[in-house]
Design an enzyme around this catalytic site. Structure first.
Site, PDB file in Angstrom:
ATOM      1  N   LYS A 220       0.780  -1.130  -0.050  1.00 38.63           N
ATOM      2  CA  LYS A 220       0.063   0.068  -0.039  1.00 38.63           C
ATOM      3  C   LYS A 220       0.900   1.328  -0.007  1.00 38.63           C
ATOM      4  O   LYS A 220       0.628   2.450  -0.769  1.00 38.63           O
ATOM      5  CB  LYS A 220      -0.771  -0.029   1.239  1.00 38.63           C
ATOM      6  N   ASN A 221       1.621   1.317   0.956  1.00 36.23           N
ATOM      7  CA  ASN A 221       2.471   2.556   1.106  1.00 36.23           C
ATOM      8  C   ASN A 221       3.554   2.771   0.013  1.00 36.23           C
ATOM      9  O   ASN A 221       4.061   4.023  -0.268  1.00 36.23           O
ATOM     10  CB  ASN A 221       3.258   2.521   2.645  1.00 36.23           C
TER      11      ASN A 221
ATOM     12  N   CYS B 231      -4.754   7.979   9.368  1.00 37.60           N
ATOM     13  CA  CYS B 231      -5.025   7.548  10.602  1.00 37.60           C
ATOM     14  C   CYS B 231      -4.860   8.423  11.694  1.00 37.60           C
ATOM     15  O   CYS B 231      -3.742   9.171  11.718  1.00 37.60           O
ATOM     16  CB  CYS B 231      -4.474   6.219  10.988  1.00 37.60           C
TER      17      CYS B 231
ATOM     18  N   ARG C  89       1.637  13.850  13.348  1.00 39.41           N
ATOM     19  CA  ARG C  89       2.003  13.640  11.801  1.00 39.41           C
ATOM     20  C   ARG C  89       2.021  14.862  11.161  1.00 39.41           C
ATOM     21  O   ARG C  89       1.462  15.317  10.258  1.00 39.41           O
ATOM     22  CB  ARG C  89       0.801  12.785  11.312  1.00 39.41           C
TER      23      ARG C  89
ATOM     24  N   ASP D 232       4.466  -0.010  12.160  1.00 35.11           N
ATOM     25  CA  ASP D 232       3.040  -0.258  11.494  1.00 35.11           C
ATOM     26  C   ASP D 232       2.901  -1.953  12.040  1.00 35.11           C
ATOM     27  O   ASP D 232       1.643  -2.357  11.744  1.00 35.11           O
ATOM     28  CB  ASP D 232       2.886  -0.568  10.080  1.00 35.11           C
TER      29      ASP D 232
ATOM     30  N   ARG E 283      -9.240  -0.057   4.655  1.00 31.20           N
ATOM     31  CA  ARG E 283      -8.194   1.155   3.939  1.00 31.20           C
ATOM     32  C   ARG E 283      -7.031   0.537   3.556  1.00 31.20           C
ATOM     33  O   ARG E 283      -6.393   0.785   2.351  1.00 31.20           O
ATOM     34  CB  ARG E 283      -7.786   2.355   4.874  1.00 31.20           C
TER      35      ARG E 283
HETATM   36  C1  EPZ Z   1       4.424   6.452   6.439  1.00 33.77           C
HETATM   37  O1  EPZ Z   1       3.959   7.473   7.129  1.00 33.77           O
HETATM   38  C2  EPZ Z   1       3.423   5.466   6.435  1.00 33.77           C
HETATM   39  N1  EPZ Z   1       2.086   5.883   5.607  1.00 33.77           N
HETATM   40  C3  EPZ Z   1       2.817   4.923   7.736  1.00 33.77           C
HETATM   41  O2  EPZ Z   1       1.959   3.814   7.693  1.00 33.77           O
HETATM   42  C4  EPZ Z   1       4.119   4.526   8.594  1.00 33.77           C
HETATM   43  O3  EPZ Z   1       3.596   4.245   9.905  1.00 33.77           O
HETATM   44  C5  EPZ Z   1       4.984   5.531   8.617  1.00 33.77           C
HETATM   45  O4  EPZ Z   1       5.710   5.813   7.186  1.00 33.77           O
HETATM   46  C6  EPZ Z   1       6.252   5.081   9.305  1.00 33.77           C
HETATM   47  O5  EPZ Z   1       6.946   3.978   8.737  1.00 33.77           O
HETATM   48  C7  EPZ Z   1       2.239   5.918   4.186  1.00 33.77           C
HETATM   49  O6  EPZ Z   1       3.590   5.675   3.561  1.00 33.77           O
HETATM   50  C8  EPZ Z   1       0.882   6.382   3.633  1.00 33.77           C
HETATM   51  P1  EPZ Z   1       7.084   9.379   8.558  1.00 33.77           P
HETATM   52  P2  EPZ Z   1       4.577   8.877   7.050  1.00 33.77           P
HETATM   53  O7  EPZ Z   1       7.295  10.490   7.819  1.00 33.77           O
HETATM   54  O8  EPZ Z   1       5.040   9.111   5.718  1.00 33.77           O
HETATM   55  C9  EPZ Z   1       6.771  12.390  12.118  1.00 33.77           C
HETATM   56  C10 EPZ Z   1       0.082   2.616   7.638  1.00 33.77           C
HETATM   57  O9  EPZ Z   1      -0.321   1.872   8.880  1.00 33.77           O
HETATM   58  N2  EPZ Z   1       6.918  13.568  11.003  1.00 33.77           N
HETATM   59  O10 EPZ Z   1       8.168   8.429   8.701  1.00 33.77           O
HETATM   60  O11 EPZ Z   1       3.620   9.916   7.860  1.00 33.77           O
HETATM   61  C11 EPZ Z   1       5.344  11.945  11.977  1.00 33.77           C
HETATM   62  O12 EPZ Z   1       4.641  12.789  12.704  1.00 33.77           O
HETATM   63  C12 EPZ Z   1       0.544   4.047   8.006  1.00 33.77           C
HETATM   64  O13 EPZ Z   1       0.181   1.973   6.572  1.00 33.77           O
HETATM   65  C13 EPZ Z   1       7.414  14.753  11.382  1.00 33.77           C
HETATM   66  O14 EPZ Z   1       7.465  15.119  12.869  1.00 33.77           O
HETATM   67  O15 EPZ Z   1       5.667   8.496   8.087  1.00 33.77           O
HETATM   68  C14 EPZ Z   1       5.544  10.636  12.402  1.00 33.77           C
HETATM   69  O16 EPZ Z   1       5.163  10.734  13.812  1.00 33.77           O
HETATM   70  C15 EPZ Z   1       0.300   4.511   9.389  1.00 33.77           C
HETATM   71  N3  EPZ Z   1       7.849  15.819  10.323  1.00 33.77           N
HETATM   72  C16 EPZ Z   1       6.933  10.226  12.312  1.00 33.77           C
HETATM   73  O17 EPZ Z   1       7.763  11.601  11.953  1.00 33.77           O
HETATM   74  C17 EPZ Z   1       7.722  15.389   9.073  1.00 33.77           C
HETATM   75  O18 EPZ Z   1       7.714  16.310   8.414  1.00 33.77           O
HETATM   76  C18 EPZ Z   1       7.096   9.428  11.077  1.00 33.77           C
HETATM   77  O19 EPZ Z   1       6.566   9.834  10.003  1.00 33.77           O
HETATM   78  C19 EPZ Z   1       7.289  14.106   8.856  1.00 33.77           C
HETATM   79  C20 EPZ Z   1       7.133  13.045   9.805  1.00 33.77           C
END
Ligand code: EPZ
Length: 430
Positions: A22-23, A117, A122, A305, A397
């Site tokens: 998915k991701n 979610c 985020r 995840d 989803r």
């Molecule tokens: C991706 O989310 C995935 N979603 C998430 O999967 C997954 O949990 C996550 O990566 C970590 O592996 C998709 O790919 C659509 P991050 P993403 O940017 O891109 C913080 C699922 O279950 N952060 O690595 O949002 C953020 O708040 C979903 O399939 C900042 O602070 O992950 C988060 O707490 C849920 N500033 C953490 O870092 C930013 O600019 C990880 O975020 C970006 C992120």
């Protein structure tokens, strides 16, 4: 409102085919608009988030043609606007990949602030930092992220934190920037590599994806391609952990075992027998499971995840386990739901202290988000008696045909819409 009803206590046994990631698919579909020629993408999971993104891509004018349940052709040539304002897209987080794609191709993009979610704040500050480093002006107005520039120039960027989304998004924009970009402290997830490989198949010049330094030589334009998405690491992990929780014997097929190493290692540590083939992993879970420690980390560490799903299995393992969530805050809401099933878990900040018990008991619970919902399904499959899960739209989803795949493994689970269906299910199986 759709629900799952489950009669638990049955070991999962058999083989399950894992779908596309998915991701990876969400980012690759967004990236497909970056060229004017047709792009054919295969092994896309047939889930709601994908449909939402495809309709938004169609809304801005791109050609979107479904060639099959898991195959789509996208043609970016006919895009007529860079303003993505599709109501439901506000509900998915991956909408923000259209920012990097449209900014890269048209030097301008307007995309709703991401939804997705309800797990933690985020933020998107690292995305903004990356686009600004490439020369764009990024502002947030009326719930929209607006990025604009006359020219996009390569940069040397050090991410303040490892972010999957920001790594992918900035890589998209940099692929069509003038000059060279170096991204340091980049995310190394398999889906980051998949997006880089996809872009390179369209003529981009990206090296180092999968390491924490990604080097991008901007090109003038991208060309059409045909590409197949990698298997979903988290869907595979979910079935592997379900096999352990139900003391079953499951082979997950069409996987890349390397991507599952952190999950296999932890399942082996708690007493499961794990065997690997080229594109399959078998989990044999009928020994008594024992406690362990889990700390979620960026890849190749234990994936965030998979945290809720693994915690359910630890709730049924002998001894006290410690689960520490370091990536996403507020990702333990499901613990209150598990408590209704008898689990003894204490949450302190981002750490769960899990006192293993012999059996969970079925109850009525609600899915708070995608992966927590999958965890509650696993709990219901392992529990004594009946479990009814509300809000399964979150689960659907991210998991294609989840109940169907579980039934193929012997689970007694059905998707229902009313109390009468639940009674009919109970009569049918008792
Ligand atoms: C991706 O989310 C995935 N979603 C998430 O999967 C997954 O949990 C996550 O990566 C970590 O592996 C998709 O790919 C659509 P991050 P993403 O940017 O891109 C913080 C699922 O279950 N952060 O690595 O949002 C953020 O708040 C979903 O399939 C900042 O602070 O992950 C988060 O707490 C849920 N500033 C953490 O870092 C930013 O600019 C990880 O975020 C970006 C992120």
């Amino acid at each position: 409102m759709e629900q799952y009803v489950i009669r638990g206590g049955i070991p999962l046994i058999g083989e399950v085919e894992i779908g596309g990631a998915k991701n990876a698919a969400l980012a690759i579909l967004a990236a497909a608009v970056m060229c004017d020629e047709p792009v054919v993408i295969d092994n896309i999971p047939d889930i709601r988030d994908i449909s939402v993104l495809l309709s938004a891509i169609q809304e801005i004018g791109a050609g979107v043609e479904r060639l099959g349940k898991h195959t789509v052709k996208i043609t970016g040539k006919t895009i007529k606007t860079v303003r993505v304002d599709h109501d439901s897209i506000k509900k998915i987080r991956a909408s923000y990949y259209l920012l990097g794609a449209l900014l890269g191709k048209y030097r301008k993009a307007e995309v709703p602030l991401p939804g997705g979610c309800n797990i933690g704040i985020r933020a998107i500050d690292q995305h903004k930092k990356g686009f600004e480093a490439l020369g764009a002006v990024v502002k947030i107005e009326h719930g929209m992220i607006i990025a604009d520039t006359d020219s996009l120039r390569g940069c040397h960027l050090y991410f303040d934190m490892v972010s999957v989304g920001a790594t992918i998004n900035v890589m998209l924009a940099a692929a069509l920037a003038e000059g060279n970009t170096i991204l340091e402290n980049a995310a190394k997830e398999p889906h980051v590599v998949d997006v880089a490989n996809f872009l390179n198949s369209m003529g981009a010049n990206i090296k180092g994806a999968g390491t924490d330094v990604i080097r991008i030589k901007g090109v003038r334009a991208l060309h059409g391609t045909e590409y197949s998405i990698i298997p979903d690491q988290i869907e595979a992990g979910t079935f592997m952990v379900a096999a352990a929780a139900t003391k079953g014997d499951v082979v997950v097929r069409n996987v890349i075992p390397k991507h599952l190493e952190a999950i296999s290692a932890k399942l082996s540590e708690i007493g499961c027998q794990i065997t690997e083939e080229d594109d399959a992993v078998r989990v044999f879970g009928n020994n008594e499971l024992k406690h362990t420690q889990i700390k979620t980390l960026p890849y190749p560490g234990f994936p965030t995840d998979m945290q809720p799903q693994m915690t359910v299995t630890l709730a049924l393992s002998k001894g006290t386990s410690i689960v520490t969530e370091t990536i996403v805050d507020n990702r333990c809401k499901y613990v209150d739901e598990l408590a209704k099933m008898g689990a003894t878990i204490k949450v302190e900040g981002n750490t769960a202290i899990v006192d293993g018990i012999r059996k969970l008991t079925g109850a009525e619970v609600s899915a708070p988000d995608l992966r927590a919902g999958a965890a509650l399904v696993i709990a219901g499959l392992a529990a004594d008696g009946y479990t009814v899960i509300d809000d399964i739209q979150y689960i659907e989803r991210g998991y294609e045909g989840f109940d169907e795949k579980l039934r193929q493994l012997g689970a007694q689970i059905e998707r229902v819409t009313c109390e009468k269906d639940i009674q009919r299910f109970k009569l049918k199986i008792c």
